[in-house]
Scaffold this motif. Sequence first.
Motif, PDB file in Angstrom:
ATOM      1  N   ILE A 149       0.846  -1.203   0.000  1.00 12.93           N
ATOM      2  CA  ILE A 149       0.000   0.000   0.000  1.00 12.93           C
ATOM      3  C   ILE A 149       0.881   1.253   0.000  1.00 12.93           C
ATOM      4  N   GLN A 150       1.996   1.217   0.774  1.00 11.59           N
ATOM      5  CA  GLN A 150       2.908   2.363   0.779  1.00 11.59           C
ATOM      6  C   GLN A 150       3.445   2.629  -0.634  1.00 11.59           C
ATOM      7  N   LEU A 151       3.909   1.585  -1.284  1.00 11.83           N
ATOM      8  CA  LEU A 151       4.545   1.755  -2.596  1.00 11.83           C
ATOM      9  C   LEU A 151       3.526   2.201  -3.652  1.00 11.83           C
ATOM     10  N   ILE A 152       2.369   1.545  -3.666  1.00 18.27           N
ATOM     11  CA  ILE A 152       1.346   1.899  -4.654  1.00 18.27           C
ATOM     12  C   ILE A 152       0.907   3.352  -4.461  1.00 18.27           C
ATOM     13  N   THR A 153       0.722   3.736  -3.194  1.00 21.45           N
ATOM     14  CA  THR A 153       0.280   5.118  -2.930  1.00 21.45           C
ATOM     15  C   THR A 153       1.374   6.114  -3.299  1.00 21.45           C
ATOM     16  N   ASP A 154       2.625   5.764  -3.023  1.00 20.11           N
ATOM     17  CA  ASP A 154       3.744   6.653  -3.425  1.00 20.11           C
ATOM     18  C   ASP A 154       3.657   6.954  -4.917  1.00 20.11           C
ATOM     19  N   LEU A 155       3.376   5.909  -5.699  1.00 14.82           N
ATOM     20  CA  LEU A 155       3.345   6.090  -7.157  1.00 14.82           C
ATOM     21  C   LEU A 155       2.097   6.861  -7.593  1.00 14.82           C
ATOM     22  N   LEU A 156       1.006   6.709  -6.854  1.00 11.97           N
ATOM     23  CA  LEU A 156      -0.213   7.463  -7.192  1.00 11.97           C
ATOM     24  C   LEU A 156      -0.041   8.949  -6.878  1.00 11.97           C
ATOM     25  N   LEU A 157       0.897   9.251  -5.955  1.00 11.62           N
ATOM     26  CA  LEU A 157       1.162  10.647  -5.574  1.00 11.62           C
ATOM     27  C   LEU A 157       2.343  11.209  -6.365  1.00 11.62           C
ATOM     28  N   SER A 158       2.998  10.369  -7.142  1.00 18.85           N
ATOM     29  CA  SER A 158       4.268  10.752  -7.788  1.00 18.85           C
ATOM     30  C   SER A 158       4.045  11.700  -8.965  1.00 18.85           C
ATOM     31  N   GLN A 159       5.163  12.189  -9.471  1.00 18.57           N
ATOM     32  CA  GLN A 159       5.138  13.001 -10.691  1.00 18.57           C
ATOM     33  C   GLN A 159       5.357  12.039 -11.858  1.00 18.57           C
ATOM     34  N   GLU A 160       4.330  11.786 -12.616  1.00 19.36           N
ATOM     35  CA  GLU A 160       4.430  10.961 -13.835  1.00 19.36           C
ATOM     36  C   GLU A 160       4.956   9.552 -13.586  1.00 19.36           C
ATOM     37  N   GLY A 161       4.882   9.076 -12.338  1.00 19.51           N
ATOM     38  CA  GLY A 161       5.308   7.696 -12.098  1.00 19.51           C
ATOM     39  C   GLY A 161       6.770   7.559 -11.720  1.00 19.51           C
ATOM     40  N   TYR A 162       7.478   8.685 -11.546  1.00 17.28           N
ATOM     41  CA  TYR A 162       8.887   8.590 -11.124  1.00 17.28           C
ATOM     42  C   TYR A 162       8.925   8.270  -9.633  1.00 17.28           C
ATOM     43  N   VAL A 163       9.501   7.099  -9.293  1.00 14.22           N
ATOM     44  CA  VAL A 163       9.558   6.664  -7.892  1.00 14.22           C
ATOM     45  C   VAL A 163      10.333   7.686  -7.071  1.00 14.22           C
ATOM     46  N   GLY A 164       9.792   8.021  -5.919  1.00 17.32           N
ATOM     47  CA  GLY A 164      10.514   8.948  -5.027  1.00 17.32           C
ATOM     48  C   GLY A 164      10.188  10.413  -5.279  1.00 17.32           C
ATOM     49  N   THR A 165       9.221  10.688  -6.203  1.00 27.27           N
ATOM     50  CA  THR A 165       8.835  12.086  -6.449  1.00 27.27           C
ATOM     51  C   THR A 165       7.419  12.326  -5.930  1.00 27.27           C
ATOM     52  N   TYR A 166       7.030  13.597  -5.832  1.00 24.72           N
ATOM     53  CA  TYR A 166       5.691  13.961  -5.359  1.00 24.72           C
ATOM     54  C   TYR A 166       5.138  15.010  -6.308  1.00 24.72           C
ATOM     55  N   SER A 167       4.000  14.780  -6.896  1.00 28.25           N
ATOM     56  CA  SER A 167       3.468  15.685  -7.916  1.00 28.25           C
ATOM     57  C   SER A 167       3.037  17.019  -7.330  1.00 28.25           C
ATOM     58  N   PRO A 168       3.482  18.111  -7.940  1.00 28.32           N
ATOM     59  CA  PRO A 168       3.079  19.453  -7.472  1.00 28.32           C
ATOM     60  C   PRO A 168       1.584  19.693  -7.661  1.00 28.32           C
ATOM     61  N   LYS A 169       0.925  18.836  -8.425  1.00 27.70           N
ATOM     62  CA  LYS A 169      -0.509  19.042  -8.674  1.00 27.70           C
ATOM     63  C   LYS A 169      -1.376  18.489  -7.549  1.00 27.70           C
ATOM     64  N   ASN A 170      -0.814  17.603  -6.740  1.00 30.61           N
ATOM     65  CA  ASN A 170      -1.608  16.961  -5.676  1.00 30.61           C
ATOM     66  C   ASN A 170      -2.273  18.002  -4.779  1.00 30.61           C
ATOM     67  N   GLY A 171      -3.591  17.862  -4.636  1.00 28.61           N
ATOM     68  CA  GLY A 171      -4.336  18.718  -3.705  1.00 28.61           C
ATOM     69  C   GLY A 171      -4.628  20.111  -4.245  1.00 28.61           C
ATOM     70  N   ASP A 172      -4.321  20.349  -5.511  1.00 24.05           N
ATOM     71  CA  ASP A 172      -4.545  21.683  -6.096  1.00 24.05           C
ATOM     72  C   ASP A 172      -6.016  21.826  -6.477  1.00 24.05           C
ATOM     73  N   ALA A 173      -6.740  22.579  -5.657  1.00 30.52           N
ATOM     74  CA  ALA A 173      -8.199  22.685  -5.826  1.00 30.52           C
ATOM     75  C   ALA A 173      -8.585  23.271  -7.175  1.00 30.52           C
ATOM     76  N   ALA A 174      -7.650  23.920  -7.819  1.00 34.16           N
ATOM     77  CA  ALA A 174      -7.972  24.535  -9.121  1.00 34.16           C
ATOM     78  C   ALA A 174      -8.019  23.482 -10.218  1.00 34.16           C
ATOM     79  N   LEU A 175      -7.524  22.306  -9.893  1.00 31.98           N
ATOM     80  CA  LEU A 175      -7.466  21.250 -10.919  1.00 31.98           C
ATOM     81  C   LEU A 175      -8.603  20.253 -10.752  1.00 31.98           C
ATOM     82  N   PRO A 176      -8.932  19.527 -11.811  1.00 31.49           N
ATOM     83  CA  PRO A 176      -9.941  18.470 -11.674  1.00 31.49           C
ATOM     84  C   PRO A 176      -9.509  17.497 -10.564  1.00 31.49           C
ATOM     85  N   SER A 177     -10.485  16.993  -9.819  1.00 28.78           N
ATOM     86  CA  SER A 177     -10.194  16.070  -8.695  1.00 28.78           C
ATOM     87  C   SER A 177      -9.093  16.612  -7.812  1.00 28.78           C
TER      88      SER A 177
END
Length: 458
Positions: A261-289
């Motif tokens: 669950i940790q690994l899968i969630t890391d990738l769902l939060l990642s930037q384009e699937g790069y392991v160890g990254t975090y997408s700057p879009k996460n939680g941005d209310a201006a974006l869809p979902s």
Amino acid sequence: MRGSRILGTAFARPNLTALTSSLPSPSQVSRHTRSAASSLPRATQKHARTAQFSTSAGKTGSLSRRNDQESRKYSTKSTQGEAPPFAFAFDIDGVLLHVATPIPGAPEALKFLNENNIPFILLTNGGGKHETERVKDLSQKLGIELTTDNFVQSHTPFRQLVEGPNSLREKTILVTGANAEKCRLIAEAYGFRNVVTPADILKAHPEVFPFDPLLDTVYTATARPLPKPVFTPGSGMNLKDALKIDAMFVFNDPRDWAYDIQLITDLLLSQEGYVGTYSPKNGDAALPSCGWQQDGQPTLYFSNADLLWSTGFHLPRFGQGAFQAAVAGVWRRLTNGHELQRRVIGKPYSETYQFAERVLATHRHDVLKSRGHHEPGTLKSVYMVGDNPESDIAGANDYQSEAGTEWSSVLVRTGVWSPEHSGEKAIQGRFKPKVIVDDAREAVRWALKREGWTGPAL
Ligand code: G3P
Ligand code: MG
């Protein structure tokens, strides 16, 4: 219906057109089947002859529900009489087996169908072994000859994702399951070229999981070097040179939920699937979902949605669906209530039934042809024999056959569903079976009667 809407969005109907449209045509499918049919033990042919004898002696009862049609003389000896226009699809857990133990009557029922050339497939939400290995295992346990031509397990349709315009063949995928290394070997056998397991990432970067991994010995024994290093911020590494996961697959019920669950969630939060990254879009209310899963994160595939399944224990046990619910629960918690977008196949989804119907039609065509039925005719009805109202029964009830074949759902009392445990409330609406019977043998007897079968009795 609120449920399905959430389901609709959450379980984004698997875009399986790629999966089903590139299904092998009848001629492509089964070089095996021909050999399978001709390799039927002589004895069976002898039985066939005797069986024929009885029918040709005019003992043709016509219990046919199709009373208006001339009762059909089903022959088991080739080239005589019509080929049976019906066939069976059998679930495995809770119908044929309790884990490794045959359920009484099941082997006999399959043997009877084989001997009387009534085609059937095994259609299971189980998985975790390659089809060839699982079929060998099942043949031994059930004491009958099975081939991969009449066998569909939960992840079998994934093999089609290496074909077509959106092929994942050269992409990098993460696979997990009960034995992730085995799932990797299955994925490679399906044609996926770059398959990574949780063990590979943990062994290269133990810091991704701060606890003592439950399966450490397994991870140590099976980890392979990563195709690319994991991105490390501040290392000056160019993102393009880092490990990128393009899709994630859950082949069967994982064992190490915490790490997976940790690994899968890391990738769902990642930037384009790069392991160890975090997408700057996460939680941005201006974006869809609110930007969740809006940055080219890998698609997450589950091979089946079974919350419960039937084992030897007197109460049903958690299946892959429980793991999926756990991932979705953590995701909802992380994202303030957003639904996890994922792809789910397996029963009850129509893509899996469409896949299975094509496999059955091809297998039937070849078996009957090899038995001298030059015109096997169309497959008019399929009896889906299952123990789980949510997968076997709902799936067969919902399925709109592209070939116009009638799928009838038959619920047995040997598995997940039981009058005492889940009762009537669990078999209402789309979960309502056409009939409830004690076991697989009674299911076949009921269908034979309904079809006006006048051949040998089971
Ligand atoms: O994990 C297997 C389970 O989910 C059910 O398998 O054969 O009853 O579809 P089956
Ligand atoms: Mg079952």
